[in-house]
Design a protein around this motif. Structure first.
Motif, PDB file in Angstrom:
ATOM      1  N   UNK A  31      -8.228  10.018  29.259  1.00  0.00           N
ATOM      2  CA  UNK A  31      -8.942  10.890  28.319  1.00  0.00           C
ATOM      3  C   UNK A  31      -7.898  11.850  27.758  1.00  0.00           C
ATOM      4  N   UNK A  32      -7.804  11.923  26.448  1.00  0.00           N
ATOM      5  CA  UNK A  32      -6.787  12.797  25.856  1.00  0.00           C
ATOM      6  C   UNK A  32      -7.297  13.360  24.536  1.00  0.00           C
ATOM      7  N   UNK A  33      -6.625  14.376  24.075  1.00  0.00           N
ATOM      8  CA  UNK A  33      -7.020  15.085  22.858  1.00  0.00           C
ATOM      9  C   UNK A  33      -5.942  14.874  21.815  1.00  0.00           C
ATOM     10  N   UNK A  50      -8.424  13.786  11.655  1.00  0.00           N
ATOM     11  CA  UNK A  50      -9.360  14.689  12.336  1.00  0.00           C
ATOM     12  C   UNK A  50      -9.056  14.742  13.834  1.00  0.00           C
ATOM     13  N   UNK A  51      -9.354  15.896  14.436  1.00  0.00           N
ATOM     14  CA  UNK A  51      -9.137  16.082  15.876  1.00  0.00           C
ATOM     15  C   UNK A  51     -10.300  15.470  16.656  1.00  0.00           C
ATOM     16  N   UNK A  52      -9.972  14.782  17.712  1.00  0.00           N
ATOM     17  CA  UNK A  52     -10.984  14.108  18.531  1.00  0.00           C
ATOM     18  C   UNK A  52     -10.545  14.089  19.991  1.00  0.00           C
ATOM     19  N   UNK A  53     -11.536  14.092  20.883  1.00  0.00           N
ATOM     20  CA  UNK A  53     -11.264  13.758  22.286  1.00  0.00           C
ATOM     21  C   UNK A  53     -11.431  12.250  22.418  1.00  0.00           C
ATOM     22  N   UNK A  54     -10.380  11.582  22.858  1.00  0.00           N
ATOM     23  CA  UNK A  54     -10.402  10.121  23.029  1.00  0.00           C
ATOM     24  C   UNK A  54     -10.753   9.786  24.478  1.00  0.00           C
ATOM     25  N   UNK A  55     -11.800   9.012  24.652  1.00  0.00           N
ATOM     26  CA  UNK A  55     -12.151   8.507  25.984  1.00  0.00           C
ATOM     27  C   UNK A  55     -11.827   7.016  25.966  1.00  0.00           C
ATOM     28  N   UNK A  56     -10.758   6.676  26.666  1.00  0.00           N
ATOM     29  CA  UNK A  56     -10.266   5.291  26.605  1.00  0.00           C
ATOM     30  C   UNK A  56     -10.711   4.522  27.855  1.00  0.00           C
ATOM     31  N   UNK A  59     -16.425  17.038  31.991  1.00  0.00           N
ATOM     32  CA  UNK A  59     -15.609  18.184  32.380  1.00  0.00           C
ATOM     33  C   UNK A  59     -14.179  18.024  31.865  1.00  0.00           C
ATOM     34  N   UNK A  60     -13.628  16.819  31.992  1.00  0.00           N
ATOM     35  CA  UNK A  60     -12.253  16.607  31.504  1.00  0.00           C
ATOM     36  C   UNK A  60     -12.205  16.716  29.982  1.00  0.00           C
ATOM     37  N   UNK A  90      -5.419   1.026   5.586  1.00  0.00           N
ATOM     38  CA  UNK A  90      -5.445   1.934   6.733  1.00  0.00           C
ATOM     39  C   UNK A  90      -4.176   1.688   7.540  1.00  0.00           C
ATOM     40  N   UNK A  91      -3.334   2.699   7.647  1.00  0.00           N
ATOM     41  CA  UNK A  91      -2.094   2.565   8.418  1.00  0.00           C
ATOM     42  C   UNK A  91      -2.256   3.333   9.725  1.00  0.00           C
ATOM     43  N   UNK A  92      -1.734   2.774  10.801  1.00  0.00           N
ATOM     44  CA  UNK A  92      -1.795   3.459  12.104  1.00  0.00           C
ATOM     45  C   UNK A  92      -0.805   4.628  12.092  1.00  0.00           C
ATOM     46  N   UNK A  93      -1.244   5.698  11.411  1.00  0.00           N
ATOM     47  CA  UNK A  93      -0.329   6.814  11.170  1.00  0.00           C
ATOM     48  C   UNK A  93       0.074   7.536  12.446  1.00  0.00           C
ATOM     49  N   UNK A  94      -0.743   7.466  13.501  1.00  0.00           N
ATOM     50  CA  UNK A  94      -0.367   8.139  14.747  1.00  0.00           C
ATOM     51  C   UNK A  94       0.952   7.581  15.292  1.00  0.00           C
ATOM     52  N   UNK A  95       1.242   6.298  14.965  1.00  0.00           N
ATOM     53  CA  UNK A  95       2.508   5.721  15.423  1.00  0.00           C
ATOM     54  C   UNK A  95       3.675   6.285  14.622  1.00  0.00           C
ATOM     55  N   UNK A  96       3.410   6.707  13.396  1.00  0.00           N
ATOM     56  CA  UNK A  96       4.439   7.342  12.567  1.00  0.00           C
ATOM     57  C   UNK A  96       4.554   8.821  12.944  1.00  0.00           C
ATOM     58  N   UNK A  97       3.389   9.444  13.199  1.00  0.00           N
ATOM     59  CA  UNK A  97       3.392  10.860  13.575  1.00  0.00           C
ATOM     60  C   UNK A  97       3.940  11.059  14.993  1.00  0.00           C
ATOM     61  N   UNK A  98       4.029   9.940  15.765  1.00  0.00           N
ATOM     62  CA  UNK A  98       4.461   9.998  17.178  1.00  0.00           C
ATOM     63  C   UNK A  98       3.501  10.841  18.007  1.00  0.00           C
ATOM     64  N   UNK A  99       2.202  10.637  17.756  1.00  0.00           N
ATOM     65  CA  UNK A  99       1.188  11.204  18.642  1.00  0.00           C
ATOM     66  C   UNK A  99       0.401  10.055  19.236  1.00  0.00           C
ATOM     67  N   UNK A 100      -0.323  10.304  20.306  1.00  0.00           N
ATOM     68  CA  UNK A 100      -1.095   9.228  20.927  1.00  0.00           C
ATOM     69  C   UNK A 100      -2.321   8.934  20.107  1.00  0.00           C
TER      70      UNK A 100
END
Ligand code: SF4
Length: 198
Positions: free
Chosen positions: A9-11, A22-28, A62-63, A188-198
């Motif tokens: 679980x990450x933000x 957009x900001x999201x809590x990811x529940x993987x 909680x997490x 749609x490009x997987x921009x998080x891989x370019x931004x270097x965020x999860x």
């Protein structure tokens, strides 16, 4: 109390699709009903979904809240989240004040309680059980065509396949040409891989 096998679980920021930025809590969620590979689906799965920890609803909520007290969106992702999600989880997230998005391969029908459905099919259209989506997204590598979709969506997206951490120019150029030829679709490009965020 029932538990769910959670990989992490990450933000972070959503990096792709209509909700990108957009900001999201990811529940993987752990586990998947597919094993995507270059030979079969045209690209290799880039997600580790085998490991995980059993967590109950209280622990998940909680997490999630500990990561952000104010973010009001969660994204259920995986692996394949539809293998584990149920009404108890969806109701608890809504009661806690979250809107719920999901990223699924479409092989299982999803609850109408989910607020934002993104389907990214990896298999033949005839195998898909989910028939509607807010966004429908196909990952395409060089030479792969756009199928005639069986899912009715608000937004139709093409996502060029990455190679580990870089976007091959031939995949991007191929997708740009697909969209030029089929203007109902958008990139749609997987921009998080370019931004270097999860
Ligand atoms: S459906 Fe997604 S998570 Fe599952 S194997 Fe394919 S790419 Fe990986």
């Amino acid at each position: 109390m029932k538990t769910y096998k959670i990989n992490e679980i990450f933000y972070s920021l959503q990096g792709e699709g209509v909700r990108a930025g957009t900001a999201n809590v990811f529940i993987r969620f752990s586990d998947c009903n597919l094993r995507c590979s270059r030979n079969k689906e045209g690209f290799d799965c880039d997600t580790e979904f085998i490991s995980g920890t059993q967590m109950n609803l209280d622990q998940i909520l909680s997490q999630a809240r500990s990561l952000s007290a104010t973010c009001d969106w969660v994204i259920l992702t995986g692996g394949e989240p539809s293998l584990q999600i149920d009404d108890s989880l969806l109701d608890a997230l809504h009661t806690a004040g979250y809107k719920i998005a999901i990223e699924s391969n479409g092989l299982r029908e999803l609850s109408s309680k989910i607020d934002w459905i993104c389907i990214s099919p990896k298999t033949a259209e005839s195998s898909l059980r989910q028939k509607t989506a807010h966004e429908l997204k196909y990952v395409r590598a060089l030479g792969m065509k756009i199928p005639n979709p069986s899912i009715k969506a608000e937004h139709y997206l093409i996502s060029p396949a990455f190679e580990v951490d870089h976007l091959p120019s031939e995949n991007l150029e191929h997708c740009l040409n697909l969209i030029r030829d089929n203007p109902k679709w958008r990139l749609s490009v997987q921009q998080h891989k370019i931004w270097k965020v999860r």
